[in-house]
Design an enzyme around this catalytic site. Structure first.
Site, mmCIF file in Angstrom:
data_model
loop_
_atom_site.group_PDB
_atom_site.id
_atom_site.type_symbol
_atom_site.label_atom_id
_atom_site.label_comp_id
_atom_site.label_asym_id
_atom_site.label_seq_id
_atom_site.Cartn_x
_atom_site.Cartn_y
_atom_site.Cartn_z
ATOM 1 N N ASN A 6 0.880 -1.174 0.000
ATOM 2 C CA ASN A 6 0.000 0.000 0.000
ATOM 3 C C ASN A 6 0.916 1.222 0.000
ATOM 4 O OD1 ASN A 6 -2.796 0.865 2.230
ATOM 5 N ND2 ASN A 6 -2.392 1.490 0.148
ATOM 6 N N GLN A 39 -2.484 6.736 -1.206
ATOM 7 C CA GLN A 39 -2.888 7.855 -0.362
ATOM 8 C C GLN A 39 -1.705 8.791 -0.126
ATOM 9 O OE1 GLN A 39 -4.149 4.689 0.864
ATOM 10 N NE2 GLN A 39 -6.193 5.168 0.098
ATOM 11 N N ASN A 59 -6.909 10.867 -0.518
ATOM 12 C CA ASN A 59 -6.956 9.867 -1.578
ATOM 13 C C ASN A 59 -6.479 10.468 -2.897
ATOM 14 O OD1 ASN A 59 -8.160 7.738 0.024
ATOM 15 N ND2 ASN A 59 -10.063 8.921 -0.044
ATOM 16 N N CYS A 68 -6.075 5.057 7.938
ATOM 17 C CA CYS A 68 -5.220 4.295 7.020
ATOM 18 C C CYS A 68 -4.170 3.593 7.861
ATOM 19 C CB CYS A 68 -4.573 5.221 5.994
ATOM 20 S SG CYS A 68 -3.492 4.363 4.827
ATOM 21 N N GLY A 69 -4.419 2.334 8.186
ATOM 22 C CA GLY A 69 -3.516 1.603 9.061
ATOM 23 C C GLY A 69 -2.127 1.406 8.482
ATOM 24 N N ASN A 152 -13.423 4.356 9.499
ATOM 25 C CA ASN A 152 -13.916 4.579 8.141
ATOM 26 C C ASN A 152 -14.829 3.410 7.783
ATOM 27 O OD1 ASN A 152 -11.871 2.700 8.035
ATOM 28 N ND2 ASN A 152 -10.763 3.630 6.354
ATOM 29 N N HIS A 154 -16.626 0.186 6.085
ATOM 30 C CA HIS A 154 -16.218 -1.001 5.343
ATOM 31 C C HIS A 154 -17.400 -1.936 5.143
ATOM 32 C CE1 HIS A 154 -11.784 -0.524 5.406
ATOM 33 N NE2 HIS A 154 -12.037 0.155 6.507
ATOM 34 N N ASN A 185 -15.488 1.347 1.749
ATOM 35 C CA ASN A 185 -14.421 0.474 1.258
ATOM 36 C C ASN A 185 -14.983 -0.939 1.173
ATOM 37 O OD1 ASN A 185 -12.104 2.484 1.487
ATOM 38 N ND2 ASN A 185 -12.877 2.482 3.584
ATOM 39 N N GLU A 203 -10.841 0.420 -2.426
ATOM 40 C CA GLU A 203 -10.974 1.542 -1.502
ATOM 41 C C GLU A 203 -11.697 2.708 -2.161
ATOM 42 O OE1 GLU A 203 -7.728 2.577 1.085
ATOM 43 O OE2 GLU A 203 -6.541 0.879 0.376
ATOM 44 N N ARG A 204 -12.517 3.388 -1.381
ATOM 45 C CA ARG A 204 -13.199 4.569 -1.893
ATOM 46 C C ARG A 204 -12.155 5.654 -2.170
ATOM 47 N NH1 ARG A 204 -15.932 7.401 3.512
ATOM 48 N NH2 ARG A 204 -14.043 7.256 4.755
ATOM 49 N N CYS A 212 -4.741 -2.946 2.531
ATOM 50 C CA CYS A 212 -5.577 -1.972 3.236
ATOM 51 C C CYS A 212 -5.616 -2.402 4.694
ATOM 52 C CB CYS A 212 -6.978 -1.924 2.634
ATOM 53 S SG CYS A 212 -8.099 -0.775 3.487
ATOM 54 N N SER A 214 -6.923 -0.893 7.533
ATOM 55 C CA SER A 214 -8.235 -0.835 8.183
ATOM 56 C C SER A 214 -9.168 -1.871 7.575
ATOM 57 C CB SER A 214 -8.833 0.566 8.077
ATOM 58 O OG SER A 214 -9.061 0.922 6.721
ATOM 59 N N GLY A 215 -8.991 -2.169 6.277
ATOM 60 C CA GLY A 215 -9.799 -3.199 5.630
ATOM 61 C C GLY A 215 -9.510 -4.583 6.179
#
Length: 270
Positions: A6, A39, A59, A68-69, A152, A154, A185, A203-204, A212, A214-215
Site C-alpha cells: 500500500n 494515499q 486519496n 489508514c492503518g 472509516n 467497510h 471500502n 478503496e473509496r 488496506c 483498516s480493511g
C-alpha cells in the site's frame, strides 16, 4: 513509502506549514504525470496531550480519508527515523482519533486500531436494524455483506476465491449505493482457515490497492462476528501479510505489519 505494498507519499508539515490542496493531491497522485500513490499522508504537529505527531490522509481523487492503518505504520517509521518518537511505544493523532504504536523488530509496527463499530448509524449505513449480514439489490443481483466502521466505513463480501472476485465491477457498484452516504471500502475475503484469510480491497477514492490495513481489521471483525474465523488471523493481501488480533468483543483490534522507505525527493514549483 509503502506498507505491505500500500504505497504513499508522505510529507512532513510540522512547524505549521500549510496542508496540500485537493488539486495538489490529485496532481501528485497521478501515476503518469505525478508521483503516484494510493494515499497522501501529511505529518503535522500533535493536537492531543502526549502524542508525538498528527497525520492526515488524502486519496488520489483529492478527498480526505479518516483512517489508514498501513499509512500510520509508515508515519510511525518516519518519526522513529526522525528521532521524534523514542521508546517502545508512542501515540499518534489520526483523523479517527488517537492510536498507540508499538515498535516491533525488523521494521514492523503494531497499531491499536480501536474497537470496531457495528451500529449502522456509526458506519454509516442506512439500515432498518443492525445485522451480521446485510443484503442489497444490484443490477447483477443481490449482494450479501457484513458492515463495520474502523474509523472509516467497510463492507465485506465473503467469496470462494479472492483471485476471481469481481472487484472492478462489484466494488464500485456497492460503493455507489445510497445506503452508504459517505461511500464505503469494499473487501472481498476468502477464508482459508480459522486463523488465515485472503483479502482484496477496493478503496473509496483510490480503487483496488495492494493492501488496506483498516480493511484487514474490518474483515476480521466481520468474520469473527459471523463465526467464520478466530480472534487472531493472518490476512494475506496482494502486497503482503498483516497480523490482526481482536482479543474480545469489548477490546480494540491490533494490527501488525511492515513499513518501508522507497525514495525521497523535493517538490518543485510548476
Amino acid at each position: 513509502m509503502h506498507g505491505a505494498g500500500n504505497d504513499f507519499v508522505v510529507i512532513d508539515l510540522r512547524g505549521s506549514q500549510p496542508a496540500p490542496t485537493p488539486a495538489l493531491a490529485r496532481a501528485l497522485g497521478d501515476r503518469h504525470t505525478g508521483v503516484g500513490f494510493d494515499q497522501l499522508l501529511t505529518i503535522e504537529d500533535p493536537v492531543g496531550p502526549g502524542s508525538v505527531a498528527r497525520y492526515r490522509i488524502w486519496n488520489t481523487d483529492g478527498s480526505a480519508a479518516q483512517q489508514c492503518g498501513n499509512g500510520a505504520r509508515c508515519v510511525a517509521a518516519w518519526l522513529r527515523r526522525d528521532g521524534a518518537a523514542t521508546g517502545p511505544r508512542f501515540r499518534l493523532d489520526s483523523p479517527a482519533g488517537p492510536i498507540d504504536v508499538d515498535v516491533l523488530p525488523e521494521g514492523h509496527y503494531a497499531l491499536g486500531m480501536g474497537r470496531p463499530e457495528f451500529r449502522p448509524e456509526r458506519i454509516p449505513l442506512q439500515a432498518a436494524a443492525e445485522a451480521a449480514v446485510y443484503e442489497l439489490p444490484l443490477a447483477t443481483g443481490a449482494v450479501r455483506f457484513g458492515a463495520v466502521s474502523m474509523g472509516n466505513p467497510h463492507a465485506l463480501i465473503e467469496v470462494a476465491s479472492a483471485a476471481d472476485a469481481p472487484i472492478a465491477t462489484l466494488g464500485p457498484a456497492l460503493q455507489a449505493r445510497p445506503e452508504f452516504p459517505e461511500g464505503v471500502n469494499v473487501g472481498f475475503a476468502q477464508v482459508l482457515a480459522p486463523d488465515r484469510i485472503r483479502l482484496r480491497v477496493h478503496e473509496r477514492g483510490a480503487g483496488e490497492t495492494l493492501a488496506c490495513g483498516s480493511g484487514a481489521c474490518a474483515a476480521v471483525a466481520v468474520l469473527v462476528r459471523q463465526g467464520r474465523v478466530g480472534r487472531r488471523v493472518a490476512v494475506e493481501l496482494p502486497g503482503g501479510t498483516l497480523d490482526i488480533t481482536w482479543p474480545a468483543d469489548d477490546a480494540g483490534i491490533t494490527m501488525a505489519g511492515p513499513a518501508a522507505f522507497v525514495f525521497e525527493g523535493e517538490l518543485g514549483q510548476p
